[in-house]
Structures are given as C-alpha cells and as structure tokens.
Design an enzyme around this catalytic site. Structure first.
Site, PDB file in Angstrom:
ATOM      1  N   GLY A  66       0.986  -1.064  -0.062  1.00  0.00           N
ATOM      2  CA  GLY A  66      -0.065  -0.106   0.114  1.00  0.00           C
ATOM      3  C   GLY A  66       0.727   1.158  -0.196  1.00  0.00           C
ATOM      4  N   HIS A 122       8.849  -3.322  -6.874  1.00  0.00           N
ATOM      5  CA  HIS A 122       8.173  -2.966  -8.063  1.00  0.00           C
ATOM      6  C   HIS A 122       9.375  -2.289  -8.962  1.00  0.00           C
ATOM      7  CE1 HIS A 122       4.010  -3.608  -6.495  1.00  0.00           C
ATOM      8  NE2 HIS A 122       4.385  -2.772  -5.339  1.00  0.00           N
ATOM      9  N   SER A 164       5.930  -5.555  -1.025  1.00  0.00           N
ATOM     10  CA  SER A 164       5.932  -4.206  -1.257  1.00  0.00           C
ATOM     11  C   SER A 164       6.168  -3.050  -0.265  1.00  0.00           C
ATOM     12  CB  SER A 164       4.442  -3.798  -1.953  1.00  0.00           C
ATOM     13  OG  SER A 164       4.409  -2.695  -2.549  1.00  0.00           O
ATOM     14  N   ALA A 165       5.405  -2.276   0.020  1.00  0.00           N
ATOM     15  CA  ALA A 165       5.646  -1.373   1.359  1.00  0.00           C
ATOM     16  C   ALA A 165       5.982  -1.955   2.518  1.00  0.00           C
ATOM     17  CB  ALA A 165       4.155  -0.618   1.743  1.00  0.00           C
ATOM     18  N   GLU A 225       8.873  -7.064 -10.017  1.00  0.00           N
ATOM     19  CA  GLU A 225       7.632  -7.928  -9.671  1.00  0.00           C
ATOM     20  C   GLU A 225       7.859  -9.318  -9.936  1.00  0.00           C
ATOM     21  OE1 GLU A 225       4.488  -5.531 -11.497  1.00  0.00           O
ATOM     22  OE2 GLU A 225       4.531  -4.105 -10.044  1.00  0.00           O
TER      23      GLU A 225
END
Lengths: 235, 235
Positions: free
Chosen positions: B90, B159, B122-123, B194
């Site tokens: 997020g 990413h 991700s985050a 990714e």
C-alpha cells in the site's frame, strides 16, 4: 498581488531546456534584468553551479542574467531583494529540506505575495501548493515538514501521467496515488501534464499550454479541464 | 536468527492476490497456525478490515488463520506474541507513520530477530531496509522518521521498473531516482522486479523468483544479478 508561472516541467520531449516556455517567460520577466535561481533540487545530483549554468544559458536567450542563491552569503536577503525568482526541478524532498535549512520559506512567500515574478518547474512548482504531498519524487532525504509555500490553495502534481494502456506493471497509477492522498487530505490536486502551466495573476489562476489538465477533488470523480480554464474556484 | 521473505509485490499480472507466492509461503509458514497481519498501508485507502479479509482469503488456501493487528487492544503485545507476521503493501508513508504511532518498530525487529517467520510485500518489504527512502510511493502523510526496520543492511526498491523504451515522458526513470538517492546516501539498494523476492535465513540473503534483480551501490555502475544469487555481501 501575485505573478506566478507554475509549470509541470522545464523541458518537453525533443526540445531544449525551457525552450517551449521562453516566449511566455520573456513576457513574464519583461521588467527584470536579473533572476535569482534556486538550484536546491539538484536533478540527477548535479551541483548548484552546474545547474545554475544550465539555467543561465537558457535565460541568456531572453537577455536575463541569472544568479544562483548559493552564491549569496545571506539567502533570506537574496530572496527579499530579488527582481524575479525561479525554482528549478529535481528532487522535491531535497528542495524542501534546503528551503527549511536556509530558512527561506517565509521570504519566498513574502516576495511572491509582493508581486515579484516567480517561475517554478516540476519540484519548483510542487512547492507552490499547500504541501509537497503530491510529488512524484523519491524521498531521498527527510525534510522537517511537508508543508510548502501555499501560493495556491491546492496541491500540484507535476509531470501528470495517464495510465499506460496494456501495462502489466502492478505499481499504482498516478490517479490511484492521488486518490490515496484524498483518503487522508481534503485539498484539491491539479494534475499538470508536461507542457502545461498555471498562470497566477493576483488571485486568478488560469490553465495554460495546449493540453487539458486533470482536477482531483476529494469525494468527486476526477475531471479534465481545457486550456484557458479559470481554476480560481479550487480550494 | 532471521526467517524473512521480502517480496517485490503481492500480486503479479494475471494472477490472484499472493497466488504466485503460495507454494513458498506454505513452506515459510509451515510451523504456524495463525498469522498476524499488519494492514496499515491500506492500498487504495481500503479499511483495515477489508484488507485483512483479502489476506485471510488468500491464506485460507494454505490453512492459516489471519488476524489483523487492529483487532488487538495492545499492538506491541500482538507483535511479540505472534507466531508469524505479514506486512502488506500500500502506501509506505502511511505504513511507517502507523508503525511509529503504534510504537511497534522495536517489537517487529525483536520478533524478526527471534526467528518469527516474516513476510513483507511492496511497502511491507520497503520497511525491511535501513530506510524507506527508496519507496516509490506518494508522501500522502508525514511520518516521524524515514528510518525503518533495518532487517537487512541495505535499502529495498520494490516494483523495480526498467525505463520504458521510446517514452517521451520527462519524469525521472527509476534508475535516475536511485542514483539521486546515492548522491546523498551510501547504503546499497536492491531493485526487486515484480515476481522476485529475497529469502533471508539468519544472515544469508538469496534472490528468489525467475527474474534478475538490479543492484545499485554508491559510486559503482548498477549490475544485474541472477536468481539464487547470494546477496549477503551487500552492506
């Protein structure tokens, strides 16, 4: 009394630095001979001297001399005595960190509110908004605050980018990011595409350039607005 | 003693949430029945409950029950008593703000250093590095610091994205941004595409997945490393 140009980018594809804006800048800065340049955002990490030389080269074409703020012993005085001010693009976090470190936030606000002609490109436009929270930049340094100059009553997203059709990348689109911003913040965001700028004269804010801009307001669907639209209603 | 999976993304194109990682996660979390989920990053602004339900749905396929940290009265105790921890993707700024607000940075470090299996996407992977200063996210909220968990001795860029060939957009490429980071910071940056992840077992860090990763070290040209490369040398 304000007299600002808030541009998405300094440079458009297949064109020299500031070239597309020069006719506009010639008019904008017609009353001045010397421009104060703020090179703090250091695109690609170039030095303040290198960056200032690049800008001087562009402004030479319209007979304006450029001095970098780093050449002055007292930055606040440099801002307050400037005939015109240009804040260049690069990294917004670094720019804002340096604006606070040199204690010139209030001085730039004062100069701009006194009608000194101001030009911002990219990061230098981002800081014209209420906060830098809609920058696209990487947070390479920690600034003491995200609050910026508030010369317009909304936020700017420069280099606004439409989603890439057929992309398989799962990172957020620009629109998704701005919508996430609006889950936590209420001010409008103006997405300025490369080649667009806002012309601010006193309290009138007009979209300039040949492209539409994308306007994001909290709780509403984003809309496209045409060149020459008056955006003074946004707040 | 560490046991971490640090993944670029939760979801790859044309695949369900976490689907590509499930075989790996089945092994990674084989000793646990209940997973503590940290939903603070709220992708697209969804609620903690909605996000936790999405995660529970994925982990149901490997017979693991999921509880969101927001369901607990005492978040520090929730972390310290967790069998396993997953921090979802997020917005990294929002995530880090909430980690500090709930005072759980030290607790997660302690749990991870005790060998509790951890998953980040991700985050949630970004925060495993020394700082969040190589996130791609928009700074939609001001965290009290950019320092993160330091579970690995470098920074993560999830990413990771190669430059778009033939792009006319003038915004910085990812590589340019990371190079700007290195004008101010010395730690290496691992650009994870990714579908890639880092497997951390004690002090051994191995690149997993089918793709190469891009390694940025200050003052050196970036290099590509193959899957199964041992990255424990980076610091």
């Amino acid at each position: 009394m304000k007299n600002l140009i808030i541009a998405s980018t300094s440079t458009i594809h297949n064109s020299d630095y500031l070239e597309y804006l020069l006719p506009t800048l010639k008019e904008h800065f017609k009353a001045i001979k010397t421009l104060l340049f703020i090179p703090y955002a250091r695109p690609s990490g170039i030095t303040h001297d290198e960056y200032t030389a690049r800008v001087a080269n562009a402004f030479q074409k319209i007979d304006i001399e450029v001095k970098g703020i780093h050449e002055f012993e007292y930055p606040i005085e440099a801002v307050l005595s400037a005939e015109g001010i240009f804040t260049g693009g690069g990294n917004t976090f670094l720019l804002v960190k340096q604006l606070y470190s040199n204690n010139i936030i209030t001085a730039i606000q004062q100069a701009a509110n006194n009608g000194i002609p101001y030009l911002g490109c990219s990061a230098g436009s981002n800081i014209c908004g209420l906060t830098m929270e809609t920058t696209n930049d990487m947070p390479i340094i920690y600034p003491p605050s995200f609050k910026t100059l508030a010369l317009v009553p909304f936020n700017i997203n420069p280099h606004y980018l439409d989603p890439t059709e057929g992309s398989t990348h799962m990172g957020e689109t620009r629109e998704t990011r701005i919508n996430e911003f609006h889950t936590l913040n209420s001010q409008p965001v103006v997405g300025l595409r490369e080649g667009s700028w806002l012309e601010v004269k006193n309290n009138t804010i007009i979209l300039k350039g040949n492209l539409t801009a994308r306007i994001f307001e909290q709780g509403k669907a984003a809309i496209e607005v045409d060149p020459d639209t008056d955006l003074s209603y946004l707040k």
